[in-house]
Motif scaffolding. Structure first.
Motif, mmCIF file in Angstrom:
data_model
loop_
_atom_site.group_PDB
_atom_site.id
_atom_site.type_symbol
_atom_site.label_atom_id
_atom_site.label_comp_id
_atom_site.label_asym_id
_atom_site.label_seq_id
_atom_site.Cartn_x
_atom_site.Cartn_y
_atom_site.Cartn_z
ATOM 1 N N TYR A 290 53.605 27.614 36.396
ATOM 2 C CA TYR A 290 54.462 27.619 35.206
ATOM 3 C C TYR A 290 55.144 28.978 35.031
ATOM 4 O O TYR A 290 56.292 29.059 34.576
ATOM 5 N N ARG A 295 57.990 29.071 32.416
ATOM 6 C CA ARG A 295 57.475 28.233 31.327
ATOM 7 C C ARG A 295 56.016 28.589 31.081
ATOM 8 O O ARG A 295 55.427 29.415 31.789
ATOM 9 N N THR A 332 57.451 24.559 26.755
ATOM 10 C CA THR A 332 56.010 24.785 26.802
ATOM 11 C C THR A 332 55.266 23.452 26.869
ATOM 12 O O THR A 332 55.597 22.500 26.157
ATOM 13 N N ASP A 350 55.220 18.038 26.056
ATOM 14 C CA ASP A 350 56.119 19.147 26.410
ATOM 15 C C ASP A 350 57.380 19.016 25.569
ATOM 16 O O ASP A 350 57.507 18.106 24.741
#
Length: 422
Positions: A290, A295, A332, A350
């Protein structure tokens, strides 16, 4: 086989014809001979009676008067005392059938018939019997060919079906032939084809699942090893190596779980475990990916929840959801734990666009994907959840919210009742 069936049928028919044909020839020959003898005797007696009546009536006796009483193929001689012998017909030569009758006035009537006439009649009878036998043989051959085709063609089909199964084409034919024994073989072959088809499907499914489920752990392990090679800090190397070993253990668990599911999807090894540990492990594993994507992945909700299931399977389900959010979602990714009734729920959401409306609940079907992906991850995740007695659902399409429902661990209260751990 056709040839053997035809030969055996023809042999049986020939034996029957030989046995009954010879008997019929003997019987007919005797019947014709006896009939000829009876005719000769009958004519001799009849001529004697006529001659007696004409002598008593003092009537003239000539060949012309008696000619109508003698058959065309027979010869008659009438000897009357004091008169010349009267002959009717042509005297036969060679072997003859003869009968002599004596009348009341001492006249002697002799009737003869050549045995050649009897032989000709016997020959005609034999010709008829031979023609009937030939027709019987022809009919037997035709019937044998038809029966041989009826039996051999299904066997040929069954052999082709068995060969097709051996070559890897497990499609059942569902073809029956009206013969109980052959239909039984066809039933067995069709059942075998269906079992082989299920086995091939399971193998292909295992290969696809293994490819999908192992890709992420191997990628994460590769990233850890790359970080180890890029650092000279011994503490960092130990930390990354420890994480890598943990990932290897999880990879081993993934393989074992896939093999277990391939043998029996319902064969779970559920235990009581703490959800926080599984969620923490998943966050540590996915954070590098991520971060690379710019992210974040976070967790929230109720802590220290005890659930019943297989930690490795739950980890795989969460990994599939997190990976799905990484590939198809945005922003996120949040993992939130909560309690509903006697179940613990892990929600994964998400900030992406969510699931297209045209997919809906089909998102859990194999080969169904909103983008160019395999469409296997969510299907495998649902199978893993159901194998442990839980369930995986899409709670909301936009923004996407997936919920993993697991049973909570019951504990014994002082009153003796069971209640879930909170």
């Amino acid at each position: 086989m056709r040839r053997r069936l035809i030969q055996s049928t023809l042999a049986v028919v020939l034996v029957v014809i030989a046995v009954f044909g010879v008997s019929l020839v003997i019987v007919e020959t005797r019947t014709i001979s006896n009939s000829a003898q009876e005719r000769v005797e009958s004519e001799a007696v009849q001529l004697t009676s006529i001659v007696d009546s004409r002598i008593i009536g003092d009537e003239r006796i000539t060949a012309e008067v008696l000619r109508d009483q003698v058959g065309d193929e027979r010869y008659a001689r009438i000897e009357i005392p004091g008169q010349s012998t009267i002959e009717i017909g042509e005297k036969p030569v060679g072997d003859v059938i003869r009968h002599e009758a004596k009348g009341e006035k001492d006249e002697v009537v002799t009737v003869e018939e050549s045995r050649s006439a009897v032989s000709r009649e016997v020959g005609r009878t034999l010709l008829i019997i031979a023609a009937v036998a030939l027709l019987a043989v022809i009919a037997a051959v035709l019937l044998a060919v038809r029966q041989a085709n009826r039996l051999a063609s299904p066997l040929t089909d069954l052999a082709e079906t068995a060969e097709r199964l051996g070559s890897g084409d497990p499609r059942p034919r569902h073809k029956r032939y009206g013969v109980p024994e052959l239909d039984r073989v066809a039933d067995v072959l069709d059942s075998s084809a269906e079992r082989i088809g299920r086995m091939l499907t399971a193998e292909r499914r295992l290969a696809a699942d293994a490819s999908h489920q192992l890709r992420t752990p191997l990628t994460a392990l590769s990233m850890r090893l790359e970080e180890i090679t890029l650092t000279d800090d011994l503490a960092t190397v130990k930390e990354e190596a420890h994480i890598a070993l943990t990932q290897v253990e999880r990879l081993t668990d993934v393989v074992e779980r896939l093999l277990t599911n391939s043998r029996d999807p319902r064969n779970g090894s559920a235990v009581s475990f703490e959800l926080d540990e599984v969620i923490k492990q998943q966050l540590e594993e996915w954070r590098p990916a991520y971060r690379s994507a710019g992210r974040a992945v976070v967790s929230s909700g109720k802590r220290h929840l005890q659930a019943v299931g297989t930690p490795g399977a739950v980890a795989q389900v969460l990994a599939a959801l997190i990976e799905n959010s990484l590939m198809h979602g945005g922003g996120t990714v949040a993992l939130r734990t909560r309690v509903t009734g006697n179940q613990a729920v892990i929600e994964v959401t998400d900030e992406g666009p969510g699931v297209p409306a045209d997919l809906g609940a089909r998102i859990f079907e194999r080969a169904i994907s909103g983008r160019n992906s395999t469409g296997i991850g969510l299907a495998v995740a649902r199978d893993l959840a159901e194998a442990d007695g839980g369930r995986l659902e899409m709670l909301q399409a936009q923004p996407p919210v997936f919920g993993l429902f697991l049973s909570r661990t019951p504990v014994r209260t002082p009153s003796g009742d069971d209640r879930p751990v909170r």
